[in-house]
Design a protein around this motif. Sequence first.
Motif, mmCIF file in Angstrom:
data_model
loop_
_atom_site.group_PDB
_atom_site.id
_atom_site.type_symbol
_atom_site.label_atom_id
_atom_site.label_comp_id
_atom_site.label_asym_id
_atom_site.label_seq_id
_atom_site.Cartn_x
_atom_site.Cartn_y
_atom_site.Cartn_z
ATOM 1 N N LYS A 55 78.065 56.496 1.618
ATOM 2 C CA LYS A 55 78.209 55.038 1.518
ATOM 3 C C LYS A 55 79.114 54.664 0.342
ATOM 4 O O LYS A 55 79.974 53.785 0.451
ATOM 5 C CB LYS A 55 76.826 54.393 1.360
ATOM 6 C CG LYS A 55 76.863 52.865 1.212
ATOM 7 C CD LYS A 55 77.377 52.178 2.477
ATOM 8 C CE LYS A 55 77.165 50.679 2.471
ATOM 9 N NZ LYS A 55 78.203 49.930 1.777
ATOM 10 N N LYS A 56 78.946 55.359 -0.757
ATOM 11 C CA LYS A 56 79.758 55.089 -1.951
ATOM 12 C C LYS A 56 81.249 55.318 -1.641
ATOM 13 O O LYS A 56 82.109 54.517 -2.010
ATOM 14 C CB LYS A 56 79.297 56.026 -3.073
ATOM 15 C CG LYS A 56 79.612 55.539 -4.465
ATOM 16 C CD LYS A 56 78.939 56.439 -5.499
ATOM 17 C CE LYS A 56 79.637 56.273 -6.843
ATOM 18 N NZ LYS A 56 79.119 57.199 -7.844
ATOM 19 N N ASP A 66 82.758 52.643 0.826
ATOM 20 C CA ASP A 66 83.113 51.375 0.172
ATOM 21 C C ASP A 66 84.508 51.402 -0.454
ATOM 22 O O ASP A 66 85.098 50.353 -0.701
ATOM 23 C CB ASP A 66 82.057 51.012 -0.882
ATOM 24 C CG ASP A 66 80.727 50.617 -0.249
ATOM 25 O OD1 ASP A 66 80.718 50.262 0.950
ATOM 26 O OD2 ASP A 66 79.687 50.682 -0.944
ATOM 27 N N THR A 67 85.028 52.588 -0.713
ATOM 28 C CA THR A 67 86.372 52.701 -1.313
ATOM 29 C C THR A 67 87.492 52.763 -0.264
ATOM 30 O O THR A 67 88.663 52.668 -0.603
ATOM 31 C CB THR A 67 86.494 53.961 -2.215
ATOM 32 O OG1 THR A 67 86.503 55.133 -1.385
ATOM 33 C CG2 THR A 67 85.356 54.053 -3.227
#
Length: 304
Positions: free
Chosen positions: A265-266, A269-270
Motif C-alpha cells: 500500500k505504501k 501510494d507513490t
Amino acid sequence: MHINEQSKIEINGKPQYISIRSQKDNLPLLLYLHGGPGDSALPLVLKYNRELEEHFIVVVWEQRGAGKSYYDFKNDEITIDMFLEDIYSLSKLLTKKFNQKKIYLLGHSWGAVLGLKFTEKHPEMVIKYIGCGQVVNMKKSCQAAYDFALDHANEKEAERLKKINCSYNDNGWLKDLLYVTKQVVKNKGSLYGKRNYNSLITPFIFSKYYSIMDLYNRQKGSLQSIEYLWQELMDINFENQRSFKILVIFIEGRYDNHVSSALAKKYFDTIESEKEFYWFERSCHFPQWSENDKFNDLIIKLLD
C-alpha cells in the motif's frame, strides 16, 4: 464453445504445462502467474476461481521447473529473466492462437514480481496488470515477516529466531527462511484464520490433473526453485518505478504478514500513473482463495 486444453508445450526449449479453460472461445485472455518461486497452483485456481472461465479464457501456466513442468535445474543457470522470456513467448503464442492483441495479466506473490516486471518491460502486451500479494521490496518484506514471527514467538522460538539473519545470504539461509515462513503461517499471518496450509494442499491431492508423481515433483520443484532463485529475488525492489504505461491494480489481504501488504500500500501510494487498490478484509496472503467470490467478482468487474 467450451475450451478445456491441458497440455505440455515447449517454451524456450523446455516442456511446460499449460491449462486453457473457458466457457466460450471469443473471451479475453487472462494469464495467471503462480507464486513461489515454484509454487504451482492449477488445482487451486480450478477449485476457487472457476467462475472466471465464464468471462475469460483462463490460462494457468505451471512455470518451468514447477509442478507439472518439473525438471531438474542442476545444469542450468536459472534467472528471473528466463521467466520473463517464457511469459513473452507464451503471451505471443496465446494471442496468436486466439486472435487477440493483448492479455490480462494476474500475478500472485512471486508471480507478482514477474507480472510487474513484465508489465514494465512489455506494456504493449498487457491490457491491465493485477498484482495480488504484491512484492515491492523483498528485503523489507523479509524483515517485516521476521518481525511478525518474533513478535508472536514463545521463548524457545525467539531464541531460534534471534540467530537468524533475515537477509538470507549466509550458509544456512534456506533452513532459516523455511523456519521463519513456518512461524508466520503458524501465527495466522499467511492464510487467513488458519495455522497451516492443509486447505491449500487438499485440492492437489484430489485433483484429476495431478498424479502421485506430480505431487512428488511439486515438492521437489518448489524447493529447487527457491534454492535457485531466492538470492536474485532478494534484490527485487520496485520502489523507484513510479509510473507504468498501463493500469496497475493491487489486491491485498489486510493481514498479509507473509509478503507485507502494508508495504504494498505504501508503494502503491507513490505510483503516479493510472492505478487502483483493493483491500480484502478477511485475507492475508491469499485473497484469491480466502475470499474467492469477492475476488472473482472484482476481476470480472475489471473487464468494464
